[in-house]
Design an enzyme around this catalytic site. Structure first.
Site, PDB file in Angstrom:
ATOM      1  N   ILE A 154       0.752  -1.022  -0.143  1.00  0.00           N
ATOM      2  CA  ILE A 154       0.012   0.100   0.022  1.00  0.00           C
ATOM      3  C   ILE A 154       0.984   1.278   0.151  1.00  0.00           C
ATOM      4  O   ILE A 154       0.513   2.093  -0.780  1.00  0.00           O
ATOM      5  CB  ILE A 154      -0.925  -0.065   1.244  1.00  0.00           C
ATOM      6  CG1 ILE A 154      -1.902  -1.226   1.099  1.00  0.00           C
ATOM      7  CG2 ILE A 154      -1.660   1.225   1.357  1.00  0.00           C
ATOM      8  CD1 ILE A 154      -2.770  -1.366  -0.081  1.00  0.00           C
ATOM      9  N   GLU A 155       1.940   1.202   0.876  1.00  0.00           N
ATOM     10  CA  GLU A 155       2.766   2.422   0.708  1.00  0.00           C
ATOM     11  C   GLU A 155       3.522   2.720  -0.518  1.00  0.00           C
ATOM     12  O   GLU A 155       3.559   3.933  -0.994  1.00  0.00           O
ATOM     13  CB  GLU A 155       3.824   2.233   1.832  1.00  0.00           C
ATOM     14  CG  GLU A 155       3.439   2.134   3.236  1.00  0.00           C
ATOM     15  CD  GLU A 155       3.024   3.615   3.624  1.00  0.00           C
ATOM     16  OE1 GLU A 155       3.399   4.515   3.115  1.00  0.00           O
ATOM     17  OE2 GLU A 155       2.158   3.862   5.011  1.00  0.00           O
TER      18      GLU A 155
END
Length: 215
Positions: A22-23
């Site tokens: 996600i990052e």
């Protein structure tokens, strides 16, 4: 696998290895609008606090293994700060521990899901972040169930050469008969065409089978 190896050694849940999905989509070169960098998207100040070097020559936030060790340290600190609650720890990884602590104090709610029910206490990005991480874990562990066919990438195979003085990585590529891009991909923390000028024991990664000729 590298992230899980680090987290296993640190006693952290292995599912946290999917946070970079996600990052940063696991891209060491990823840079956010706020100048967060690397697979763990560390801000410069937080990275320095966690022991990552950042100067004219290197930015260790871009090194996957070094930043993973720093992320393990940071996640353990956040987990302890929020009394062992991983949801609040992950929310603070996104929004900052101070903001989450203030939200808990203002709302009187110590449960992330209760906090996230209202837009009054946490910004939308942080309220969405924890569900995104949990979804990433579920999908990444069962990709075929969600219509995804994943072909694992081969891990970079490399050796290290201890460099006693500054060396131009273009010369290293020439000596090893490889593209300079290969050296850059193996050493994403390097910000210049050279290894650090004042370092007397810098470890430069080179492809397997080339360390002897580079030495």
């Amino acid at each position: 696998p590298m992230v899980q190896d680090v987290f296993r050694a640190e006693g952290l849940p292995l599912d946290l290895a999917y946070v970079p999905l996600i990052e940063s989509a696991f891209k060491p070169s990823a840079v956010s609008r706020a100048k967060a960098r690397g697979i763990w998207q560390f801000m410069r100040g937080t990275g320095l606090e966690m022991g990552l070097k950042h100067d004219w020559y290197i930015d260790e936030r871009a090194d996957a293994e070094k930043s993973t060790r720093a992320a393990a340290k940071y996640l353990k600190a956040l987990h302890k700060m929020f009394g062992g609650d991983w949801h609040l720890a992950l929310a603070s990884y996104n929004g900052g521990p101070g903001r989450v602590q203030r939200a808990v104090k203002r709302s009187g709610r110590e449960d992330f899901w209760a906090l996230a029910m209202s837009s009054r206490f946490l910004p939308r990005e942080t309220r969405d972040y924890v569900p995104l991480i949990l979804a990433a874990v579920i999908i990444a562990k069962n990709p075929s169930q969600y219509g995804l066919n994943i072909t694992p990438w081969d891990e970079h195979q490399f050796e290290t050469v201890q460099v006693a003085e500054a060396v131009d990585i273009r010369r290293v590529a020439e000596w090893a008969s490889i593209p300079v891009q290969t050296i850059q991909e193996l050493n994403p923390e390097l910000r210049r065409w050279t290894t650090p000028v004042r370092a007397t024991d810098y470890e430069l990664k080179v492809p397997m089978g080339t360390a002897d000729v580079v030495r």
